[in-house]
Design a protein around this motif. Structure first.
Motif, PDB file in Angstrom:
ATOM      1  N   SER A 119      30.615  32.452  28.132  1.00 51.18           N
ATOM      2  CA  SER A 119      31.735  31.604  28.554  1.00 51.18           C
ATOM      3  C   SER A 119      32.704  31.344  27.407  1.00 51.18           C
ATOM      4  O   SER A 119      33.923  31.264  27.618  1.00 51.18           O
ATOM      5  CB  SER A 119      31.223  30.271  29.114  1.00 51.18           C
ATOM      6  N   ASP A 120      32.179  31.200  26.187  1.00 53.74           N
ATOM      7  CA  ASP A 120      33.058  31.033  25.021  1.00 53.74           C
ATOM      8  C   ASP A 120      33.938  32.266  24.831  1.00 53.74           C
ATOM      9  O   ASP A 120      35.126  32.150  24.502  1.00 53.74           O
ATOM     10  CB  ASP A 120      32.228  30.805  23.753  1.00 53.74           C
ATOM     11  N   VAL A 121      33.346  33.429  25.034  1.00 56.83           N
ATOM     12  CA  VAL A 121      34.088  34.678  24.851  1.00 56.83           C
ATOM     13  C   VAL A 121      35.206  34.787  25.881  1.00 56.83           C
ATOM     14  O   VAL A 121      36.368  35.055  25.546  1.00 56.83           O
ATOM     15  CB  VAL A 121      33.138  35.890  24.946  1.00 56.83           C
ATOM     16  N   ALA A 122      34.866  34.577  27.153  1.00 55.42           N
ATOM     17  CA  ALA A 122      35.873  34.668  28.208  1.00 55.42           C
ATOM     18  C   ALA A 122      36.972  33.637  27.988  1.00 55.42           C
ATOM     19  O   ALA A 122      38.172  33.938  28.110  1.00 55.42           O
ATOM     20  CB  ALA A 122      35.221  34.484  29.569  1.00 55.42           C
ATOM     21  N   LYS A 180      44.863  34.331  37.888  1.00 56.88           N
ATOM     22  CA  LYS A 180      44.851  35.773  37.638  1.00 56.88           C
ATOM     23  C   LYS A 180      44.175  36.074  36.305  1.00 56.88           C
ATOM     24  O   LYS A 180      43.333  36.974  36.206  1.00 56.88           O
ATOM     25  CB  LYS A 180      46.268  36.336  37.635  1.00 56.88           C
ATOM     26  N   VAL A 181      44.542  35.310  35.275  1.00 57.91           N
ATOM     27  CA  VAL A 181      43.937  35.518  33.958  1.00 57.91           C
ATOM     28  C   VAL A 181      42.423  35.323  34.037  1.00 57.91           C
ATOM     29  O   VAL A 181      41.646  36.112  33.487  1.00 57.91           O
ATOM     30  CB  VAL A 181      44.567  34.563  32.923  1.00 57.91           C
ATOM     31  N   LYS A 182      42.008  34.283  34.727  1.00 61.60           N
ATOM     32  CA  LYS A 182      40.570  34.021  34.827  1.00 61.60           C
ATOM     33  C   LYS A 182      39.850  35.083  35.657  1.00 61.60           C
ATOM     34  O   LYS A 182      38.667  35.369  35.422  1.00 61.60           O
ATOM     35  CB  LYS A 182      40.326  32.642  35.431  1.00 61.60           C
ATOM     36  N   SER A 183      40.550  35.697  36.597  1.00 60.35           N
ATOM     37  CA  SER A 183      39.905  36.687  37.453  1.00 60.35           C
ATOM     38  C   SER A 183      39.699  38.025  36.755  1.00 60.35           C
ATOM     39  O   SER A 183      38.837  38.813  37.168  1.00 60.35           O
ATOM     40  CB  SER A 183      40.743  36.900  38.719  1.00 60.35           C
ATOM     41  N   ILE A 184      40.464  38.297  35.702  1.00 53.60           N
ATOM     42  CA  ILE A 184      40.336  39.582  35.018  1.00 53.60           C
ATOM     43  C   ILE A 184      39.473  39.490  33.758  1.00 53.60           C
ATOM     44  O   ILE A 184      39.155  40.508  33.152  1.00 53.60           O
ATOM     45  CB  ILE A 184      41.721  40.171  34.668  1.00 53.60           C
ATOM     46  N   ILE A 185      39.089  38.261  33.383  1.00 54.36           N
ATOM     47  CA  ILE A 185      38.188  38.055  32.246  1.00 54.36           C
ATOM     48  C   ILE A 185      37.112  37.083  32.718  1.00 54.36           C
ATOM     49  O   ILE A 185      37.344  35.876  32.801  1.00 54.36           O
ATOM     50  CB  ILE A 185      38.931  37.497  31.014  1.00 54.36           C
ATOM     51  N   VAL A 186      35.941  37.608  33.013  1.00 55.58           N
ATOM     52  CA  VAL A 186      34.913  36.822  33.712  1.00 55.58           C
ATOM     53  C   VAL A 186      33.617  36.816  32.906  1.00 55.58           C
ATOM     54  O   VAL A 186      33.124  37.868  32.485  1.00 55.58           O
ATOM     55  CB  VAL A 186      34.655  37.398  35.120  1.00 55.58           C
TER      56      VAL A 186
END
Length: 679
Positions: free
Chosen positions: A147-150, A212-218
């Motif tokens: 989660s820190d990475v995303a 959108k940003v959250k959907s492409i980095i999960v």
């Protein structure tokens, strides 16, 4: 728009100097002027180098082997990895924070696991899945999670702003040309760097951009993975996230210290943050081998060893593991070279930041050991003594830089300001003068690289053969290239057909370039003596082929020089490029389809030919396949030159002989202190 700079003095640093920039168009940066001839050092015998002189016990021993001292100039702008886009801050960030992948020692194109233990790429080239390392803690005690990475990458993209490096990540994730998150809210580009206007945009559009940003980095904390989905395959993606702006931050710590809390309701409040208002400018909390002790701006930055550093296996074969050998790093702000040099002589600093090539002459007499870069191996040959080997300093010489200056032809000159009469009458040139390929080839054959490198670059440079620098796909030391050949220069001028009557100039009874001559101005920015000298070499050689050929070398003030490039009024100009990421796309695109291609009025047909190949190259993920594509581009550039590739400078690093472990990686902002020690 990204910033453009004029460098009027050469900063000869061991590290790469990154462009401080952001926004849509790639940055250009001034190639430094030539400096005075450095003092020569005694050469070893022609047969085999003499054995190194064994120093007496303690002769090259530091009085404090636990602390690395560095005197330099220039404070960081910020220690926020998502915002910092300059080398002073990058040097600190790279030693405190860590990225998912790291460079394999000096190889800037080969990546090894760091905070990711491994990664996979989907068959369509769009989805990267990273396995996140377990058992890693941040300096403040938080545990590293997926989660820190995303969150780190989401925060960087949403923070955006043209002063930051985030455009380098926005394009892979959002699409080519989508260089800022604000374009997700307003595709017309009216919200760049305007937090107030962005915050006043439609609430639904703001939420959609964040989602959108959250959907492409999960992140999947249970599986220990982070999945990143790109808008298109992107060859330099690993190269992009390996740099400092890919450094991983602790989400909880960021929120506690005034940063974005991860909510899509609030991200716009942090858009285009400046270093002055950024709470993470003066503080840091990474996972790296060193921790920030304190930063007294204008005086010093002190790092201390992370005794709980996670690395239990060598970083690479023969490399270090566990806590660093050095306990402290003290970086002192010392602007004046004479003071830095005196500290170096006294042993109070372990490396010397040199201000210009003119400073070499002061340092070289005290060098006792010389290490020469070997382009074939990509490393340094065994160090050899200089003179009797008693000098207290070591110098690394000849390593390639990631910037070079070149000459550019304008295919459709917009005004007569620098082309005399604007006619083929001996007193000017027509505006389409450089559309004739034989004219462009003639100019290439008339440039004397040996004189330029030996006299202007004081022998510390190499001829630029292709656009990308050594070590990249597309770089080829055997690539076809031009050499100084006055006879061939004359032959090409005689083959030209500037008046377009179908008869080569050398055979044209009605007169053409060979019998009529020409006159125009070759321009450079005032104060850049290296570019001035390059223009003078070309003008002299062209004039020696035919006395009717007159090139006037003209220096323009930097703002006027830039504006004249942009309005396409310069017939021939000398300027440079400094890479943003260590990838060939960051070289080919600005020269052939973007920045300089526009300023040179490159024909659409030629740009389209390049664009097709460059699109294939940047979306190809296999290095060998990319190299094959770029070799095609190299051949087109040779057959149809749009300028003259001049020279790439080589660099130097001076250090005390008690320092061990340094190596050269061109992408580093400074020194990677983890590998250093003092005996």
């Amino acid at each position: 728009m990204r910033k453009l700079f004029s460098l009027l003095s050469l900063l000869v640093l061991a590290s790469m100097i990154l462009a401080a920039c952001g926004g849509a168009a790639p940055a250009t940066q001034e190639q430094p002027p030539a400096a005075t001839e450095p003092a020569t050092t005694e050469e070893p015998a022609a047969t085999e180098p003499p054995a190194a002189t064994e120093p007496a016990a303690g002769e090259f021993a530091s009085s404090d082997p636990t602390t690395y001292f560095q005197a330099t100039f220039g404070d960081p702008e910020t220690l926020d990895p998502a915002l910092d886009y300059e080398t002073a801050g990058g040097n600190i960030i790279a030693n405190i924070y860590e990225t998912l992948v790291f460079y394999n020692r000096e190889n800037a194109q080969e990546f090894i696991p760091q905070l990711a233990t491994e990664w996979t790429l989907s068959d369509d080239g769009l989805t990267y899945t990273f396995n996140i390392r377990e058992g890693v803690t941040f300096h403040e005690g938080g545990e590293l999670t997926p989660s820190d990475v995303a969150y780190t990458f989401q925060r960087g993209l949403l923070q955006g702003g043209t002063a930051s490096p985030q455009w380098l990540l926005a394009e892979p994730f959002f699409g080519v040309g989508m260089d800022d998150v604000s374009l997700l809210v307003d595709p017309e580009g009216n919200l760049y760097d305007d937090r107030e206007a962005l915050s006043g945009a439609d609430a639904g559009a703001l939420t959609a951009a964040c989602e959108k940003v959250k959907s492409i980095i999960v992140a999947d904390d249970a599986a220990g993975t982070v999945t990143m989905t790109l808008a298109q395959p992107w060859g330099p993606f690993l190269a992009t996230i390996a740099n400092n702006w890919g450094s991983i931050m602790d989400q909880e710590w960021v929120a506690e210290n005034g940063g974005w809390d991860g909510s899509c309701d609030t991200w716009q409040n942090y858009y285009a943050v400046t270093s002055e208002e950024d709470p993470f400018t003066p503080i840091a909390n990474g996972t790296g081998p060193f921790m920030l002790d304190h930063w007294t701006q204008g005086e010093e930055i002190v790092l201390v060893r992370n005794d709980n550093y996670w690395r239990t296996e060598p970083i690479w074969e023969g490399g270090p593991s566990g806590p660093a050998a050095l306990e402290r790093i003290v970086i002192q702000s010392v602007d004046e070279f004479g003071t830095r040099f005196a500290m170096f002589q006294a042993g109070d600093t372990d490396t010397l930041t040199v201000g210009s090539q003119a400073d070499y002459a002061q340092v070289d007499p005290l060098v006792g050991e010389e290490c020469l870069y070997n382009a074939d191996t990509g490393g340094f040959d065994p160090c050899a003594p200089v003179g009797d080997g008693s000098g207290q300093f070591r110098v690394y010489k000849g390593f390639p830089q990631v910037t070079h200056t070149d000459a550019f032809f304008n295919f459709n000159i917009a005004s007569d300001q620098y082309i005399g009469s604007g006619q083929l009458d001996g007193n000017g040139i027509p505006r389409d003068f450089f559309t004739d390929v034989h004219v462009r080839k003639a100019f290439n054959y008339c440039f004397d690289w040996e004189t330029y490198i030996n006299d202007v670059m004081v022998g510390e440079g190499v001829q630029t053969l292709v656009l990308p620098v050594a070590g990249m796909p597309g770089y080829d030391p055997e690539a076809p290239h031009y050499s100084y050949d006055p006879a061939q220069c004359e032959a090409e001028f005689k083959l030209a057909d500037v008046d377009k009557d179908g008869v080569p100039a050398g055979d044209d009874p009605d007169g053409d370039i060979w019998t009529t001559g020409f006159r125009f101005a070759a321009t450079y920015n005032q104060g850049n003596t290296q570019r001035q000298s390059a223009a003078e070499i070309l003008a002299s050689n062209v004039g020696s082929v035919n006395e009717l050929f007159l090139i006037e070398v003209l220096g323009l003030p930097w703002p006027a020089f830039l504006q004249s490039q942009r309005d396409q009024s310069l017939p021939l100009f000398f300027v440079g490029w400094l890479e943003d990421i260590h990838d060939p796309h960051n070289w080919y695109a600005p020269y052939l389809t973007q920045t300089y291609a526009t300023r040179q009025s490159l024909p659409d047909e030629l740009k389209s030919q390049y664009q097709e190949l460059l699109s294939q190259g940047v979306t190809e993920t296999d290095p060998e396949a990319r190299d094959a594509i770029y070799q095609q581009v190299n051949q087109i550039q040779y057959d149809n030159p749009s300028g003259i590739l001049l020279g790439t400078a080589t660099g130097r690093r001076y250090e005390q002989r008690w320092v061990q472990g340094w190596y050269y990686n061109p992408i580093y902002s400074g020194s990677y202190y983890y590998v250093l020690s003092k005996n």
